[in-house]
Design an enzyme around this catalytic site. Structure first.
Site, short mmCIF file in Angstrom:
data_model
loop_
_atom_site.label_atom_id
_atom_site.label_comp_id
_atom_site.label_asym_id
_atom_site.label_seq_id
_atom_site.Cartn_x
_atom_site.Cartn_y
_atom_site.Cartn_z
N ALA A 65 -9.32 2.00 33.75
CA ALA A 65 -8.50 2.75 32.80
C ALA A 65 -9.02 2.53 31.39
CB ALA A 65 -7.04 2.31 32.88
N HIS A 78 2.31 -2.04 9.54
CA HIS A 78 0.94 -2.09 9.04
C HIS A 78 0.85 -2.89 7.75
CE1 HIS A 78 2.51 1.18 6.54
NE2 HIS A 78 1.50 0.95 5.71
N ASP A 80 -0.89 -3.10 3.83
CA ASP A 80 -1.55 -2.45 2.70
C ASP A 80 -2.47 -3.50 2.07
OD1 ASP A 80 -0.15 -0.14 3.10
OD2 ASP A 80 1.18 -0.38 1.37
N HIS A 84 -5.87 -0.85 -1.59
CA HIS A 84 -5.09 0.37 -1.39
C HIS A 84 -4.67 1.00 -2.72
CE1 HIS A 84 -2.59 3.25 0.59
NE2 HIS A 84 -1.44 2.61 0.47
N HIS A 210 3.34 -1.20 -5.62
CA HIS A 210 2.00 -1.25 -5.03
C HIS A 210 0.97 -1.63 -6.09
CE1 HIS A 210 3.66 1.03 -1.58
NE2 HIS A 210 2.57 0.67 -0.92
#
Length: 259
Positions: A65, A78, A80, A84, A210
């Protein structure tokens, strides 16, 4: 040679047995959502796709498979990476392991979020946490527990919009700019994490959290699952992302080891 191989095998078996004895499985918590067709991604990002490329018995009679998948770096549980939102900062393959295995700090803001879905974790929230639990240690991973995981994986509820494909209409909590600056400059954290789709709140237009976190060469963890299973402090977080060279982020399997 045969004797040496046998001796090495015995040593390895003892090492594995010792390791098993040291791990209390009851203290392991998986903080990761599985990747499938229901996984929530940022509206502008490519979703997860998986197909069977081979699946079944071969002509030789044995099972084989294999599958293929594709996705954006930024979706599901996830990381960053600093690059980023910060030019010249660390890519995902460059983040030291010492920053990916670290003490977990969990700040509960559920009560505030219940009255304001656009709530941003404040400096006062951090101060109240430290008054009760002591100063946040350098190198910690600070996690905002908003309770937003109860909406996963419904995209409308989780992204806080009747039009979840439109990034300008989103509503969910995140960190404030002031909190991000304090945690990087004054507490020297390894990174921060949220149980929402972004470390910035949903209505952010400049993604300032961010910018602050990544600009300080720290990372963010997004869509972290099951934060209700962690204590405010004492757990150890292990956040190991797929090692994409020059990656801006990627899927991450996050495990907590309870005290």
């Amino acid at each position: 040679m045969t004797y040496r191989l046998a001796a090495m095998g015995a040593v390895l078996l003892c090492a594995v047995s010792s390791a098993d004895a040291m791990i209390d499985n009851a203290k392991l918590v998986d903080l990761t959502y599985p990747l499938d067709e229901h996984t929530v991604f940022w509206p502008t990002n490519k979703p997860f796709r998986w197909t069977e490329s081979a699946w079944g018995r071969t002509a030789g009679g044995y099972w084989y498979a294999s599958g293929e998948f594709s996705m954006s770096e930024h979706g599901g549980t996830h990381i960053d990476a600093p690059i980023h939102f910060a030019e010249g900062r660390l890519a995902v393959d460059e983040i030291p392991l010492t920053q990916l295995v670290a003490p977990a700090v969990v700040i509960d803001v559920r009560q505030s979020v219940a009255g304001d879905r656009d709530y941003r974790l404040t400096l006062q929230d951090i101060e109240r946490w430290e008054q009760r639990h002591g100063p946040i240690a350098p190198g910690s991973i600070v996690l905002m527990w908003s309770g937003w995981g109860q909406h996963w994986p419904d995209p409308k509820r989780y992204l806080g919009s009747e039009t979840p494909g439109d990034a300008t209409t989103l509503h969910f909590p995140g960190f404030s700019q002031e909190a991000a600056k304090f945690l990087t400059a004054k507490r020297q954290v390894a990174g921060i994490g949220v149980d929402t789709a972004s470390i910035d709140y949903g209505q952010s237009a400049d993604f300032i959290v961010h910018q602050v976190i990544n600009g300080a060469n720290r990372y963010g963890l997004e869509n972290v699952a099951h934060l209700d299973a962690l204590p405010p402090r004492g757990a150890t977080l292990i956040a190991l992302p797929i090692k994409i060279k020059r990656g801006t982020g990627g899927p991450v399997r996050i495990i907590a080891v309870l005290p």
